[in-house]
Design an enzyme around this catalytic site. Structure first.
Site, PDB file in Angstrom:
ATOM      1  N   LYS A 117      -5.578   0.557  14.639  1.00  0.00           N
ATOM      2  CA  LYS A 117      -4.331  -0.103  14.098  1.00  0.00           C
ATOM      3  C   LYS A 117      -3.075   1.081  13.996  1.00  0.00           C
ATOM      4  O   LYS A 117      -3.320   2.237  13.817  1.00  0.00           O
ATOM      5  CB  LYS A 117      -4.990   0.005  12.473  1.00  0.00           C
ATOM      6  CG  LYS A 117      -4.086  -0.861  11.597  1.00  0.00           C
ATOM      7  CD  LYS A 117      -4.488  -1.175  10.342  1.00  0.00           C
ATOM      8  CE  LYS A 117      -3.516  -1.695   9.077  1.00  0.00           C
ATOM      9  NZ  LYS A 117      -4.171  -1.813   7.826  1.00  0.00           N
ATOM     10  N   HIS A 119      -0.249   0.878  11.893  1.00  0.00           N
ATOM     11  CA  HIS A 119       0.613   0.833  10.898  1.00  0.00           C
ATOM     12  C   HIS A 119      -0.600   1.145   9.436  1.00  0.00           C
ATOM     13  O   HIS A 119      -1.799   1.030   9.759  1.00  0.00           O
ATOM     14  CB  HIS A 119       1.169  -0.366  10.602  1.00  0.00           C
ATOM     15  CG  HIS A 119       0.256  -1.743  10.724  1.00  0.00           C
ATOM     16  ND1 HIS A 119      -0.192  -2.394  11.566  1.00  0.00           N
ATOM     17  CD2 HIS A 119      -0.131  -2.509   9.413  1.00  0.00           C
ATOM     18  CE1 HIS A 119      -0.800  -3.218  11.428  1.00  0.00           C
ATOM     19  NE2 HIS A 119      -0.698  -3.528   9.955  1.00  0.00           N
TER      20      HIS A 119
END
Length: 238
Positions: A117, A119
């Protein structure tokens, strides 16, 4: 490990019966990726019903708890590699806590994302962090060992310590060879290779021996005979 004359522990027998009734374990003639023709096939992905998920998680929990009670193995985090290991890690954690809340209730689980991921909190790990933790990997099977090595690399990269691996089934068969002596040459199993390479226990809920023992007296004599012949032909050296 049960012999053909020893009854299976109740959790193994329940798991085996559930595998058969749900079609997770099938008997017949199945061509494997190795090109071997197997008299049985195991597909843990079919444990998608909640009652079946509870049975496999309970079997994992009993196997792991029993080994911890009889050895120095202990863990902080149960790690389920994406994707099949994700529900297994969470469900088995619940069953472990139900077995012994004092011993297992405060332990953690985690799993990896296939893609990190970029963010929010970021990273590739969901759940408990692995850094400085003793980690047990939980998954359905080890075939060639590639997927389990990827999971081990993730644990090491995150700063965790691998202390064990647990899978649903050990086929107990040697890894495929590349020559004409594939059937005759002694070789370890994929589980044996992983156990030797990383020096940690690799546990299984069921083995091929267990399946044969559990079917004796209740299963098809033809199915049992074919599995015994397959075991004799492809038995691993470890």
């Amino acid at each position: 490990m049960a012999s053909n004359n020893d009854p299976l522990p109740s959790y193994k027998a329940d798991f085996l019966n559930a595998c058969i009734s749900a079609g997770v374990l099938k008997f017949g003639s199945f061509t494997l990726k190795s090109k071997r023709v197997s008299p049985y096939f195991f597909n843990a992905g079919l444990f998608h019903r909640f009652d079946l998920l509870r049975i496999i998680a309970s079997a994992f929990a009993h196997t792991l708890a029993g080994h911890i009670d009889s050895s120095s193995l202990d863990f902080d985090v149960l790690f389920g590699p994406a994707y099949k290991g994700i529900p297994l890690s969470a469900a088995t954690g619940l069953e472990l806590a139900a077995l012994d809340a004092e011993k297992f209730g405060k332990k953690d689980y985690s799993f990896n994302r296939k893609e990190a991921k970029d963010h929010g909190e970021g990273g590739s790990i969901v759940g408990a962090p692995l850094k400085g933790k003793r980690v047990v990997i939980i998954d359905d099977v080890i075939t060639a060992g590639t997927a389990i090595r990827e999971a081990i690399d993730i644990i090491h990269r995150e700063g965790g310590q691998l202390v064990g691996i647990i899978v649903a089934l050990d086929r107990m068969e040697k890894m495929p060879g590349t020559g004409v002596d594939d059937d005759a040459a002694p070789r370890p199993s994929a589980i044996g290779e992983v156990r030797k390479q990383y020096g940690v226990p690799v546990l299984s809920v069921l083995t091929l021996n267990d399946i044969i023992a559990g079917l004796t007296g209740i299963g098809s004599e033809e199915d049992i005979r074919r599995m015994e012949e397959y075991r004799a032909k492809y038995k691993a050296s470890d």
